[in-house]
Design a protein around this motif. Structure first.
Motif, PDB file in Angstrom:
ATOM      1  N   MET A 128       0.830  -1.209   0.000  1.00 46.99           N
ATOM      2  CA  MET A 128       0.000   0.000   0.000  1.00 46.99           C
ATOM      3  C   MET A 128       0.865   1.260   0.000  1.00 46.99           C
ATOM      4  O   MET A 128       0.614   2.205  -0.771  1.00 46.99           O
ATOM      5  CB  MET A 128      -0.930  -0.011   1.213  1.00 46.99           C
ATOM      6  CG  MET A 128      -2.032  -1.055   1.146  1.00 46.99           C
ATOM      7  SD  MET A 128      -2.836  -1.351   2.757  1.00 46.99           S
ATOM      8  CE  MET A 128      -3.526   0.260   3.079  1.00 46.99           C
ATOM      9  N   LEU A 129       1.891   1.270   0.831  1.00 46.97           N
ATOM     10  CA  LEU A 129       2.766   2.442   0.897  1.00 46.97           C
ATOM     11  C   LEU A 129       3.536   2.617  -0.406  1.00 46.97           C
ATOM     12  O   LEU A 129       3.685   3.733  -0.911  1.00 46.97           O
ATOM     13  CB  LEU A 129       3.727   2.304   2.071  1.00 46.97           C
ATOM     14  CG  LEU A 129       3.104   2.468   3.457  1.00 46.97           C
ATOM     15  CD1 LEU A 129       4.096   2.065   4.539  1.00 46.97           C
ATOM     16  CD2 LEU A 129       2.644   3.907   3.676  1.00 46.97           C
ATOM     17  N   ARG A 130       4.054   1.512  -0.945  1.00 49.80           N
ATOM     18  CA  ARG A 130       4.768   1.609  -2.221  1.00 49.80           C
ATOM     19  C   ARG A 130       3.864   2.133  -3.333  1.00 49.80           C
ATOM     20  O   ARG A 130       4.244   3.031  -4.094  1.00 49.80           O
ATOM     21  CB  ARG A 130       5.312   0.230  -2.609  1.00 49.80           C
ATOM     22  CG  ARG A 130       6.012   0.201  -3.972  1.00 49.80           C
ATOM     23  CD  ARG A 130       6.130  -1.199  -4.501  1.00 49.80           C
ATOM     24  NE  ARG A 130       4.819  -1.828  -4.667  1.00 49.80           N
ATOM     25  CZ  ARG A 130       4.640  -3.127  -4.916  1.00 49.80           C
ATOM     26  NH1 ARG A 130       5.676  -3.934  -4.998  1.00 49.80           N
ATOM     27  NH2 ARG A 130       3.418  -3.612  -5.066  1.00 49.80           N
ATOM     28  N   ASP A 131       2.669   1.613  -3.408  1.00 42.05           N
ATOM     29  CA  ASP A 131       1.778   1.966  -4.512  1.00 42.05           C
ATOM     30  C   ASP A 131       1.280   3.402  -4.429  1.00 42.05           C
ATOM     31  O   ASP A 131       0.933   3.998  -5.454  1.00 42.05           O
ATOM     32  CB  ASP A 131       0.590   0.997  -4.556  1.00 42.05           C
ATOM     33  CG  ASP A 131       1.027  -0.428  -4.908  1.00 42.05           C
ATOM     34  OD1 ASP A 131       2.171  -0.597  -5.369  1.00 42.05           O
ATOM     35  OD2 ASP A 131       0.226  -1.359  -4.691  1.00 42.05           O
ATOM     36  N   GLN A 132       1.241   3.971  -3.211  1.00 36.45           N
ATOM     37  CA  GLN A 132       0.797   5.359  -3.102  1.00 36.45           C
ATOM     38  C   GLN A 132       1.971   6.330  -2.952  1.00 36.45           C
ATOM     39  O   GLN A 132       1.775   7.519  -2.713  1.00 36.45           O
ATOM     40  CB  GLN A 132      -0.160   5.540  -1.936  1.00 36.45           C
ATOM     41  CG  GLN A 132       0.479   5.512  -0.567  1.00 36.45           C
ATOM     42  CD  GLN A 132      -0.471   6.007   0.516  1.00 36.45           C
ATOM     43  OE1 GLN A 132      -1.694   5.932   0.361  1.00 36.45           O
ATOM     44  NE2 GLN A 132       0.064   6.530   1.594  1.00 36.45           N
ATOM     45  N   GLY A 133       3.197   5.807  -3.085  1.00 27.64           N
ATOM     46  CA  GLY A 133       4.363   6.676  -3.033  1.00 27.64           C
ATOM     47  C   GLY A 133       4.816   7.030  -1.637  1.00 27.64           C
ATOM     48  O   GLY A 133       5.476   8.057  -1.436  1.00 27.64           O
ATOM     49  N   GLY A 134       4.482   6.191  -0.648  1.00 33.63           N
ATOM     50  CA  GLY A 134       4.922   6.411   0.720  1.00 33.63           C
ATOM     51  C   GLY A 134       3.953   7.243   1.529  1.00 33.63           C
ATOM     52  O   GLY A 134       2.802   7.465   1.140  1.00 33.63           O
ATOM     53  N   ILE A 135       4.415   7.726   2.674  1.00 36.85           N
ATOM     54  CA  ILE A 135       3.621   8.612   3.516  1.00 36.85           C
ATOM     55  C   ILE A 135       3.595   9.996   2.862  1.00 36.85           C
ATOM     56  O   ILE A 135       4.635  10.514   2.461  1.00 36.85           O
ATOM     57  CB  ILE A 135       4.247   8.733   4.927  1.00 36.85           C
ATOM     58  CG1 ILE A 135       4.326   7.355   5.607  1.00 36.85           C
ATOM     59  CG2 ILE A 135       3.475   9.727   5.794  1.00 36.85           C
ATOM     60  CD1 ILE A 135       3.002   6.775   5.997  1.00 36.85           C
ATOM     61  N   PRO A 136       2.419  10.623   2.718  1.00 37.47           N
ATOM     62  CA  PRO A 136       2.390  11.963   2.120  1.00 37.47           C
ATOM     63  C   PRO A 136       3.348  12.928   2.817  1.00 37.47           C
ATOM     64  O   PRO A 136       3.433  12.948   4.051  1.00 37.47           O
ATOM     65  CB  PRO A 136       0.922  12.387   2.302  1.00 37.47           C
ATOM     66  CG  PRO A 136       0.161  11.103   2.346  1.00 37.47           C
ATOM     67  CD  PRO A 136       1.063  10.137   3.054  1.00 37.47           C
ATOM     68  N   ALA A 137       4.072  13.685   2.031  1.00 36.09           N
ATOM     69  CA  ALA A 137       5.107  14.582   2.570  1.00 36.09           C
ATOM     70  C   ALA A 137       4.529  15.960   2.875  1.00 36.09           C
ATOM     71  O   ALA A 137       4.889  16.972   2.274  1.00 36.09           O
ATOM     72  CB  ALA A 137       6.275  14.693   1.598  1.00 36.09           C
ATOM     73  N   TYR A 138       3.595  15.987   3.797  1.00 28.71           N
ATOM     74  CA  TYR A 138       3.077  17.267   4.284  1.00 28.71           C
ATOM     75  C   TYR A 138       2.960  17.177   5.792  1.00 28.71           C
ATOM     76  O   TYR A 138       2.398  16.222   6.333  1.00 28.71           O
ATOM     77  CB  TYR A 138       1.710  17.615   3.696  1.00 28.71           C
ATOM     78  CG  TYR A 138       1.213  18.962   4.198  1.00 28.71           C
ATOM     79  CD1 TYR A 138       1.679  20.146   3.637  1.00 28.71           C
ATOM     80  CD2 TYR A 138       0.327  19.041   5.264  1.00 28.71           C
ATOM     81  CE1 TYR A 138       1.268  21.383   4.120  1.00 28.71           C
ATOM     82  CE2 TYR A 138      -0.098  20.264   5.754  1.00 28.71           C
ATOM     83  CZ  TYR A 138       0.377  21.436   5.187  1.00 28.71           C
ATOM     84  OH  TYR A 138      -0.020  22.657   5.673  1.00 28.71           O
ATOM     85  N   GLY A 139       3.493  18.154   6.485  1.00 31.61           N
ATOM     86  CA  GLY A 139       3.423  18.166   7.932  1.00 31.61           C
ATOM     87  C   GLY A 139       4.484  17.322   8.592  1.00 31.61           C
ATOM     88  O   GLY A 139       4.433  17.129   9.819  1.00 31.61           O
ATOM     89  N   ASN A 140       5.463  16.825   7.831  1.00 26.95           N
ATOM     90  CA  ASN A 140       6.460  15.920   8.423  1.00 26.95           C
ATOM     91  C   ASN A 140       7.836  16.032   7.763  1.00 26.95           C
ATOM     92  O   ASN A 140       8.610  15.074   7.802  1.00 26.95           O
ATOM     93  CB  ASN A 140       5.959  14.466   8.340  1.00 26.95           C
ATOM     94  CG  ASN A 140       5.554  14.068   6.929  1.00 26.95           C
ATOM     95  OD1 ASN A 140       6.132  14.546   5.952  1.00 26.95           O
ATOM     96  ND2 ASN A 140       4.575  13.185   6.823  1.00 26.95           N
TER      97      ASN A 140
END
Length: 237
Positions: A205-217
């Motif tokens: 799931m993380l790979r397919d969505q490109g990881g954790i969204p890079a906002y707020g972190n």
């Protein structure tokens, strides 16, 4: 379910046994069951028995810069960076994780300020789990420590991300000993199977969505003054 869903995923499993190869590691027996399940589903798995490597203790990325003559950790960490799944496995001694397992936690922590391509801390987008063996009590205590450590440095912990085998409480046979009942134990086998699939599902799931969204972190943006909508609490009279 098809292997295509998990094809291309990579897993690194650290075995914190105190027994050097080719000695029998009961932890390796439990690892082998998870490894076989992953490989049958198309996941590339590497198992690292840490006691076989010259990994210096410490909390810096390369301990040769801090007085040690040799340190294999920088090369091993390159394999960690390429992995989607990270499992910490090891035995119980005196009710706690082994010194080799704790050393790997410290060395993982030594790189925790590194960042990935999105500018997040380097373990973002990886999933973590824990496997524990022993012949006395302590599985939950050991896995609590490991799963906390993994999430603290940035890994995602899916549901039911741990499994273990301890036999009856009190000294007795270890996992691979004849007649131990370990490899046949339904509770252990169920938890190991659920853990393995949950790790693979979450990693895919993380790979397919490109990881954790890079906002707020993203740490550099915070240092630059971006606060992502955060407003400090106001003092109350």
């Amino acid at each position: 379910m098809t292997t295509e869903q998990f094809s291309g995923l990579k897993a690194v499993i650290f075995n914190g046994t105190l027994t050097r190869s080719p000695g029998v590691s009961h932890t390796d027996g439990l690892i082998g069951a998870a490894r076989a399940l992953m490989e049958r589903n198309g996941v590339e798995v590497e198992v690292i028995r840490t006691v076989d490597h010259r990994i210096a203790p410490g909390v810096y990325p390369d301990m040769t810069e801090h007085g040690w003559e040799t340190d294999e950790w920088p090369g091993i960490f390159d394999r960690v960076k390429a992995a989607n799944i990270l499992i910490l496995a090891g035995p119980i001694w005196l009710g706690d994780n082994s010194s080799e397992t704790k050393k790997i936690v410290e060395r993982l922590y030594s790189n925790s300020a590194d960042v990935n391509d999105a500018g997040q801390y380097v373990y973002y987008g990886k999933v973590g789990g824990a496997l524990i063996t022993g012949n006395e009590d302590g599985v939950k205590h050991c896995t609590m420590n490991l799963l906390y450590s993994l999430q603290h440095i940035g890994c995602v912990i899916p549901p039911q991300a741990d499994a273990g085998w301890i036999g009856e409480v009190g000294p007795g046979p270890s996992y691979l000993d004849p007649g131990s009942g370990g490899p046949e134990n339904d509770f252990t086998n169920r938890n190991l199977t659920f853990m393995t699939y949950n790790l693979m599902h979450m990693a895919a799931m993380l790979r397919d969505q490109g990881g954790i969204p890079a906002y707020g972190n993203v740490p550099q943006k915070w240092r630059d003054g971006e606060r992502f909508g955060f407003v400090p609490p106001q003092p109350q009279d």
